[in-house]
Write a protein that holds these residues in place. Structure first.
Motif, mmCIF file in Angstrom:
data_model
loop_
_atom_site.group_PDB
_atom_site.id
_atom_site.type_symbol
_atom_site.label_atom_id
_atom_site.label_comp_id
_atom_site.label_asym_id
_atom_site.label_seq_id
_atom_site.Cartn_x
_atom_site.Cartn_y
_atom_site.Cartn_z
ATOM 1 N N ALA A 109 0.828 -1.208 0.000
ATOM 2 C CA ALA A 109 0.000 0.000 0.000
ATOM 3 C C ALA A 109 0.862 1.259 0.000
ATOM 4 O O ALA A 109 0.456 2.296 -0.532
ATOM 5 C CB ALA A 109 -0.933 -0.004 1.207
ATOM 6 N N SER A 110 2.068 1.166 0.576
ATOM 7 C CA SER A 110 2.966 2.323 0.612
ATOM 8 C C SER A 110 3.732 2.496 -0.694
ATOM 9 O O SER A 110 4.488 3.437 -0.850
ATOM 10 C CB SER A 110 3.952 2.202 1.773
ATOM 11 O OG SER A 110 4.973 1.267 1.471
ATOM 12 N N GLY A 111 3.573 1.544 -1.620
ATOM 13 C CA GLY A 111 4.240 1.634 -2.916
ATOM 14 C C GLY A 111 5.498 0.803 -3.023
ATOM 15 O O GLY A 111 6.198 0.864 -4.026
ATOM 16 N N ALA A 112 5.807 0.011 -2.005
ATOM 17 C CA ALA A 112 7.012 -0.824 -2.043
ATOM 18 C C ALA A 112 6.879 -1.898 -3.113
ATOM 19 O O ALA A 112 5.807 -2.470 -3.307
ATOM 20 C CB ALA A 112 7.256 -1.476 -0.688
ATOM 21 N N ILE A 113 7.970 -2.163 -3.788
ATOM 22 C CA ILE A 113 8.022 -3.219 -4.792
ATOM 23 C C ILE A 113 8.325 -4.534 -4.082
ATOM 24 O O ILE A 113 9.245 -4.614 -3.274
ATOM 25 C CB ILE A 113 9.116 -2.917 -5.835
ATOM 26 C CG1 ILE A 113 8.782 -1.622 -6.576
ATOM 27 C CG2 ILE A 113 9.271 -4.073 -6.813
ATOM 28 C CD1 ILE A 113 9.907 -1.124 -7.453
#
Length: 66
Positions: free
Chosen positions: A9-13
């Motif tokens: 959700a935080s954009g981490a891959i």
């Protein structure tokens, strides 16, 4: 440290998402400025300043199909 869902959700891959799902619990998320945010399979330095001088010579995403 955050859950897989929080990290995504935080954009981490999450390149190895299947492996992270098996771990469960909290996972390490590494962020370098606004350039990279990824789930971490294991860092070898506490801070990039410990590396001293280094150069990124190539940046690819093996899972991107490029």
């Amino acid at each position: 440290m955050m859950t897989l869902d929080e990290a995504k959700a935080s954009g981490a891959i999450a390149i190895f998402e299947d492996k992270y799902k098996k771990i469960g619990g909290l996972l390490r998320v590494i962020k370098m400025g606004d350039k990279s945010c990824e789930l971490c399979g294991g860092t070898h330095v506490t801070n990039t300043k410990d590396i001293e001088q280094f150069a990124i010579t190539n940046y690819i995403s093996n899972g991107s199909g490029h």
